[in-house]
Design an enzyme around this catalytic site. Structure first.
Site, PDB file in Angstrom:
ATOM      1  N   PHE A 278      -6.029 -15.485 -59.983  1.00 11.92           N
ATOM      2  CA  PHE A 278      -5.537 -14.327 -60.722  1.00 11.92           C
ATOM      3  C   PHE A 278      -5.609 -13.148 -59.770  1.00 11.92           C
ATOM      4  O   PHE A 278      -6.677 -12.788 -59.286  1.00 11.92           O
ATOM      5  CB  PHE A 278      -6.410 -14.054 -61.952  1.00 11.92           C
ATOM      6  N   GLU A 279      -4.467 -12.532 -59.482  1.00 15.86           N
ATOM      7  CA  GLU A 279      -4.455 -11.283 -58.741  1.00 15.86           C
ATOM      8  C   GLU A 279      -3.188 -10.522 -59.086  1.00 15.86           C
ATOM      9  O   GLU A 279      -2.137 -11.126 -59.328  1.00 15.86           O
ATOM     10  CB  GLU A 279      -4.555 -11.500 -57.225  1.00 15.86           C
ATOM     11  N   ILE A 280      -3.303  -9.216 -59.180  1.00 17.23           N
ATOM     12  CA  ILE A 280      -2.152  -8.336 -59.336  1.00 17.23           C
ATOM     13  C   ILE A 280      -2.159  -7.428 -58.122  1.00 17.23           C
ATOM     14  O   ILE A 280      -3.146  -6.738 -57.866  1.00 17.23           O
ATOM     15  CB  ILE A 280      -2.217  -7.508 -60.633  1.00 17.23           C
TER      16      ILE A 280
END
Length: 659
Positions: A278-280
């Protein structure tokens, strides 16, 4: 009466509600700002934004048209690298994302695969969303082995690996792609942000705002969810390779960064990393020349295949060493000639910004210590000095001033009052209190406690260094007993008064050996501008040149300003000081040294044996700075390597300490 079956059903329903309530209460850690990684949850950051009347990017109806085909406020998409057989796990992820968030915002999806997607896969994900969905295959050269990889060596690593995913070839291809190519794919070229998604990931909480818009408005570059520790066998040389990059590309490493998140107090890799499942991310960060240079350097080293470097630690280290300022300020380098104001002594101020305050009772020996170090006086000549009547300043080359205060008879002297809290303020201040080990120790401690209370009232983090002086002539056992007794009495008193005990350091000193210089070195090195950068440079120089130890010395005082993070043994330092002191060449170098280029250094090879094994090598960086390297005799056969590495280190040090 309720039937047993209905009672069980009710209990299950209530249990589900309780679990959901707990999850909502706990929240999910999401964002790392440009300035810290304090791990605020979604709800904390969102709540803070509301409390401060900030535009937090939600809810959808307040932010314009989020219809499926309408342009979004931010050029962004949800992106996944998957295969056809990931369909069912991916459907779970999309279903929860749509239910919890994207049915209101309709951001597009982009799915990438190293092979063409099947029609079953395409219809299986398109059925779950009204948003635009795009499918792409990977570009040639972005999946598989680059031409410089020794595939037999890579195969041996896989076959002998015992760590998780260690035997997987495709996992390594994936890590390399996610580290250096996903943001280059044509389907992502028009995006400013991407949200990485994975199969079988659950989203338990409703998200009532636009994270992309939140990040854009608050100028955040990296959003994350969880930060575990990486498996050490998978990243055996990643940190060393990173340190090499930082030396060779010092202009790409900002002056201030979050590097201490991935590096401990000893300069070693913590292995902490943002789990990139999960990364933005603001894609300008990955597209920057700094990040691309870092990835290319790692890629050429082969660590994705000769070990199993993951994209998560690569991203995390890059964000930590380069991401402090965000994309608009990437590439802020080390200070040049026009930026040395924080290194030079502050003009017009009563006390310099970077300062060491020497205090103690009259006749404690503090002035003798400073006269021997800074004025080169012989120890015996300082034994009959008159008491110090006024504050005296001594200077080190790194812009650090050392102040000798008059001996404290009482606290009535207002001109040089040690009870003036302002003199202890500032993050670049350190206190040295000298105690005569052969005199009234209790009086010294009583005075020290008074000074400490004043100092910590304005600066709780002030380093307090106690020099137990005049220990010459005492047996080793007695020295240790005195040191232990004084240290325990100090800590006990500070505990009673709720003072910070973490910054207390106690040293045994005498003007008749090098202990005073070694003690002062340990005091001042943390005041040296950008000390952590210097330590990183010396660590890499030491490891890549097969050296045992490296010191950066102030030539005139023989105080070392920096050293690598390996332990410093007293014999090493004593021999180093004696070597410098006995060199007739030093006088010549100090008077006639003129660098002809930024990386020019004068090599002085001194074949002085230490325990019959090591030798010293000296590189003169400037008239005031020299590198003293300790290594085995075999280093003689590495002259070219040493001279090449020293030239690069010299250039980097001059950028940090222009002198």
């Amino acid at each position: 009466m309720i039937s047993s079956r209905r009672a069980v059903a009710v209990a299950k329903f209530l249990g589900i509600l309780a679990v959901l309530g707990l999850l909502v209460h706990m929240g999910t850690t999401l964002f790392s700002t440009r300035y810290n990684t304090n791990g605020q949850s979604i709800f904390e950051m969102w709540g803070n934004s509301l409390a401060n009347n900030q535009d937090y990017g939600g809810p959808a109806q307040a932010q314009g048209d989020y219809a499926p085909a309408a342009p979004k406020p931010v050029k962004a998409a949800l992106v996944a690298l998957v295969r056809n057989d990931d369909l069912y796990g991916l459907r779970k992820t999309i279903r929860e994302l749509e239910d919890r968030w994207n049915h209101k915002y309709n951001y597009p999806y982009i799915f990438l695969n190293d092979k063409p997607f099947s029609e079953k896969f395409k219809s299986g994900v398109q059925d779950l969303t009204k948003a635009t969905v795009q499918f792409g295959t990977l570009e040639p050269g972005t999946w598989g082995y680059p031409e410089w990889i020794d595939q037999e060596k890579a195969k041996h690593e896989r076959e002998t690996a015992t760590y998780i995913k260690g035997r997987s070839e495709s996992y390594r291809f994936m890590c390399r792609f996610q580290s250096g190519f996903v943001y280059k794919h044509p389907l992502l070229q028009d995006l400013d942000y991407y949200w990485r998604i994975e199969p079988d990931v659950h989203y338990y909480c409703d998200i009532d705002y636009d994270p992309f818009l939140y990040m854009q408005k608050n100028k955040l570059i990296y959003g994350w969810n969880i930060a575990p520790s990486e498996y050490e066998p998978t990243v055996r040389t990643l940190w060393n390779t990173t340190q090499e990059f930082m030396i060779r590309h010092a202009d790409m490493v900002p002056q201030d960064s979050m590097i201490d998140w991935v590096r401990d107090s000893k300069g070693q890799y913590t292995r902490c990393h943002f789990w990139s499942n999960f990364e933005i991310v603001n894609l300008d960060f990955y597209r920057s020349k700094e990040y691309q240079a870092y990835f290319d350097y790692l890629d050429r080293s082969g660590g994705f295949f000769y070990e199993r470097w993951g994209d998560a630690p690569v991203h995390s280290i890059a964000v930590s060493i380069m991401g402090m300022y965000g994309p608009d300020n990437m590439g802020v380098g080390l200070p040049g000639e026009g930026e040395a104001g924080d290194i030079e002594q502050a003009k017009g101020d009563e006390l310099a910004e970077r300062r060491v305050l020497f205090m103690g009772l009259p006749r404690s020996g503090k002035t003798s210590i400073l006269r021997v170090i800074f004025d080169g006086e012989q120890a015996y000549d300082t034994m009959s000095l008159m008491p110090t009547q006024q504050r005296t300043e001594h200077r080190l080359v790194a812009g650090i001033s050392v102040y000798d205060f008059p001996g404290i008879d009482d606290f009535s002297d207002t001109q040089y009052s040690v009870l003036n809290p302002e003199i202890y303020a500032g993050e670049h201040t350190s206190l040295v209190f000298v105690i005569d080990s052969q005199s009234d120790i209790q009086s010294s401690l009583t005075t020290l406690f008074t000074v400490m209370r004043t100092a910590q009232s304005v600066n709780a983090q002030l380093p307090i260094n106690v020099f137990i002086n005049k220990v010459d002539g005492l047996s080793e056992e007695l020295k240790q007993d005195i040191q232990h007794d004084i240290q325990q009495r100090i800590l006990k008193n500070m505990g009673y008064e709720n003072l910070n005990v973490t910054q207390v350091h106690v040293f045994l000193t005498t003007i008749f050996d090098q202990s005073i210089r070694e003690a002062l070195s340990r005091v001042v090195r943390y005041l040296v501008p950008k000390y952590s950068s210097l330590e990183t440079i010396l660590n890499s120089f030491c490891s890549k040149s097969s050296l045992d130890k490296v010191f950066l010395f102030d030539v005139m005082t023989k105080v070392y300003l920096a050293t690598d993070s390996s332990p410093t043994y007293p014999p090493q330092y004593i021999f180093a000081c004696q070597t410098i002191e006995s060199m007739e060449e030093v006088t010549m170098m100090c008077s006639g040294f003129v660098p002809t280029s930024d990386d020019d250094a004068v090599l002085q090879r001194i074949n002085v044996g230490l325990d019959g094994n090591d030798e010293f090598f000296i590189y003169q960086i400037s008239p005031y700075l020299l590198l003293l390297c300790i290594g085995s005799p075999e280093i003689i056969r590495q002259t070219s390597l040493l001279e090449f590495n020293s030239s690069k280190v010299t250039k980097a040090i001059r950028q940090i300490l222009p002198c």
